[in-house]
Design a protein around this motif. Structure first.
Motif, PDB file in Angstrom:
ATOM      1  N   PRO A  20      22.962  40.579 127.394  1.00 31.89           N
ATOM      2  CA  PRO A  20      23.339  41.114 126.075  1.00 31.89           C
ATOM      3  C   PRO A  20      24.786  41.584 126.053  1.00 31.89           C
ATOM      4  CG  PRO A  20      22.012  42.695 127.287  1.00 31.89           C
ATOM      5  CD  PRO A  20      22.007  41.450 128.099  1.00 31.89           C
ATOM      6  N   ILE A  21      25.330  41.744 124.865  1.00 25.95           N
ATOM      7  CA  ILE A  21      26.660  42.313 124.730  1.00 25.95           C
ATOM      8  C   ILE A  21      26.543  43.829 124.634  1.00 25.95           C
ATOM      9  CG2 ILE A  21      27.569  40.230 123.663  1.00 25.95           C
ATOM     10  CD1 ILE A  21      27.402  41.598 120.969  1.00 25.95           C
ATOM     11  N   LYS A  22      27.651  44.525 124.878  1.00 34.03           N
ATOM     12  CA  LYS A  22      27.628  45.978 124.958  1.00 34.03           C
ATOM     13  C   LYS A  22      27.454  46.620 123.593  1.00 34.03           C
ATOM     14  CE  LYS A  22      30.407  45.990 129.156  1.00 34.03           C
ATOM     15  NZ  LYS A  22      31.681  46.399 129.802  1.00 34.03           N
ATOM     16  N   GLY A  23      27.015  47.887 123.606  1.00 32.19           N
ATOM     17  CA  GLY A  23      26.651  48.584 122.384  1.00 32.19           C
ATOM     18  C   GLY A  23      27.718  48.632 121.321  1.00 32.19           C
ATOM     19  N   ILE A  50      18.237  40.742 115.834  1.00 35.43           N
ATOM     20  CA  ILE A  50      16.971  40.920 116.542  1.00 35.43           C
ATOM     21  C   ILE A  50      17.137  40.475 117.995  1.00 35.43           C
ATOM     22  CG2 ILE A  50      15.600  40.663 114.436  1.00 35.43           C
ATOM     23  CD1 ILE A  50      15.052  37.778 115.220  1.00 35.43           C
ATOM     24  N   SER A  51      16.123  40.711 118.817  1.00 36.64           N
ATOM     25  CA  SER A  51      16.198  40.367 120.246  1.00 36.64           C
ATOM     26  C   SER A  51      15.264  39.193 120.561  1.00 36.64           C
ATOM     27  CB  SER A  51      15.810  41.569 121.091  1.00 36.64           C
ATOM     28  OG  SER A  51      14.400  41.780 121.031  1.00 36.64           O
ATOM     29  N   ASN A  52      15.306  38.759 121.822  1.00 30.70           N
ATOM     30  CA  ASN A  52      14.429  37.647 122.203  1.00 30.70           C
ATOM     31  C   ASN A  52      12.959  38.040 122.187  1.00 30.70           C
ATOM     32  OD1 ASN A  52      14.257  39.145 124.576  1.00 30.70           O
ATOM     33  ND2 ASN A  52      15.650  37.815 125.711  1.00 30.70           N
ATOM     34  N   SER A  94      35.721  34.215 118.289  1.00 34.30           N
ATOM     35  CA  SER A  94      37.000  34.920 118.370  1.00 34.30           C
ATOM     36  C   SER A  94      36.888  36.217 119.167  1.00 34.30           C
ATOM     37  CB  SER A  94      37.524  35.222 116.964  1.00 34.30           C
ATOM     38  OG  SER A  94      36.824  36.297 116.356  1.00 34.30           O
ATOM     39  N   MET A  95      35.664  36.754 119.277  1.00 34.46           N
ATOM     40  CA  MET A  95      35.427  38.016 119.985  1.00 34.46           C
ATOM     41  C   MET A  95      35.039  37.803 121.442  1.00 34.46           C
ATOM     42  SD  MET A  95      33.217  39.834 116.925  1.00 34.46           S
ATOM     43  CE  MET A  95      32.695  41.233 117.923  1.00 34.46           C
ATOM     44  N   GLY A  96      34.979  36.536 121.884  1.00 39.28           N
ATOM     45  CA  GLY A  96      34.574  36.249 123.258  1.00 39.28           C
ATOM     46  C   GLY A  96      33.075  36.249 123.451  1.00 39.28           C
ATOM     47  N   ILE A  97      32.334  36.120 122.366  1.00 42.51           N
ATOM     48  CA  ILE A  97      30.869  36.123 122.394  1.00 42.51           C
ATOM     49  C   ILE A  97      30.367  34.704 122.156  1.00 42.51           C
ATOM     50  CG2 ILE A  97      28.772  37.011 121.288  1.00 42.51           C
ATOM     51  CD1 ILE A  97      30.446  39.470 120.449  1.00 42.51           C
ATOM     52  N   GLY A 124      25.237  36.101 122.610  1.00 47.00           N
ATOM     53  CA  GLY A 124      25.210  36.943 123.786  1.00 47.00           C
ATOM     54  C   GLY A 124      26.430  36.697 124.655  1.00 47.00           C
ATOM     55  N   GLU A 125      26.452  37.338 125.822  1.00 45.44           N
ATOM     56  CA  GLU A 125      27.551  37.131 126.764  1.00 45.44           C
ATOM     57  C   GLU A 125      27.398  35.745 127.389  1.00 45.44           C
ATOM     58  OE1 GLU A 125      29.601  39.085 130.763  1.00 45.44           O
ATOM     59  OE2 GLU A 125      27.841  40.034 129.857  1.00 45.44           O
ATOM     60  N   PRO A 126      28.389  34.882 127.251  1.00 43.07           N
ATOM     61  CA  PRO A 126      28.219  33.494 127.702  1.00 43.07           C
ATOM     62  C   PRO A 126      28.175  33.356 129.219  1.00 43.07           C
ATOM     63  CG  PRO A 126      30.476  33.861 126.979  1.00 43.07           C
ATOM     64  CD  PRO A 126      29.710  35.112 126.625  1.00 43.07           C
ATOM     65  N   ALA A 127      27.320  32.439 129.677  1.00 41.65           N
ATOM     66  CA  ALA A 127      27.245  32.106 131.103  1.00 41.65           C
ATOM     67  C   ALA A 127      27.821  30.717 131.343  1.00 41.65           C
ATOM     68  CB  ALA A 127      25.795  32.173 131.579  1.00 41.65           C
TER      69      ALA A 127
END
Length: 242
Positions: A20-23, A50-52, A94-97, A124-127
């Motif tokens: 996940p990305i930070k708060g 929402i979440s997974n 643009s936000m790195g997400i 989310g945070e990309p892998a």
């Protein structure tokens, strides 16, 4: 929206996530949802983060977060949602997400809205690498999606728009100060599968078109004409006046 223009040429669909990305960043995403520009005024929309745990993913990898898009019932609802949520797709880039349109997953029964569910945008945070080079896009050629001459720099942005199964159902015709936008009518085998997402694809393409026109100094306005030029095997979606 014109500040989103550079990300049209390097965004990619991210399907693998570290987490996940930070708060604080998640709050920014939430706040940005209130600033999305509609294509057509007067159509009620709602976007929920929402979440997974809230999603049945089936064959797709789960993502840490999703934006669930809802709309009141309207002939232009899906086009409008596609136009709005593509702004968010580019903004996340643009936000790195990382983000990815997902039409197959469904909401679990506890996720509620008074409006009709339309589609999900995973994020989310990309892998995996977040961006790609312009040359790495696999798309139709310009002559397959338009008969307009002399506007290649603008129309290239439409060519690069994402679509379900990368089928690019759009075609653009030009008249003086007008770009008419059409959706290819899917064959009977695709109506129930890819065809149901084609109106969303059209909204995505229109977002790219408007962002790019604004980047080049135009003041585009979307309108729907009663008697537009006909295009065989295509449905008229609307016109961008420039």
């Amino acid at each position: 929206m014109k500040d989103l223009y550079p990300f049209i040429f390097k965004r990619k669909s991210i399907r693998r996530y570290k987490g996940p990305i930070k708060g604080r960043q998640l709050k920014k995403v939430h706040d940005l949802l209130d600033s999305l520009e509609p294509l057509t005024n007067g159509i009620g929309t709602e976007f929920q983060i929402i979440s997974n745990d809230d999603v049945k993913t089936f064959i797709q990898r789960p993502a840490p977060h999703y934006i669930a898009a809802f709309s009141e019932k309207n002939k232009r609802a899906k086009v409008n949602v596609g136009f709005m949520l593509q702004q968010m797709d580019l903004r996340l880039s643009s936000m790195g997400i990382g983000s990815c349109w997902q039409g197959i997953p469904k909401l679990k029964s506890h996720v509620k809205s008074q409006l009709e569910f339309i589609i999900l945008l995973a994020f989310g945070e990309p892998a995996e690498p977040l961006h790609r080079k312009h040359a790495e896009f696999k798309r139709k050629s310009l002559y397959e999606i338009t008969d307009i001459k002399g506007m290649d720099r603008i129309l290239e942005a439409v060519r690069l728009a994402p679509s379900a199964a990368n089928n690019q159902p759009w075609f653009l015709k030009g008249e003086e100060n007008m770009i008419h936008v059409y959706q290819k009518i899917p064959n009977i085998l695709k109506v129930g599968f890819i065809g149901r997402w084609n109106p969303i694809d059209m909204g995505i393409a229109l977002a790219h078109l408007k962002i790019t026109l604004e980047h080049y100094g135009y003041k585009p306005k979307f309108e729907i004409y009663k008697n537009p030029p006909k295009l065989e095997k295509h449905e008229y979606i609307g016109t961008m006046k420039i």
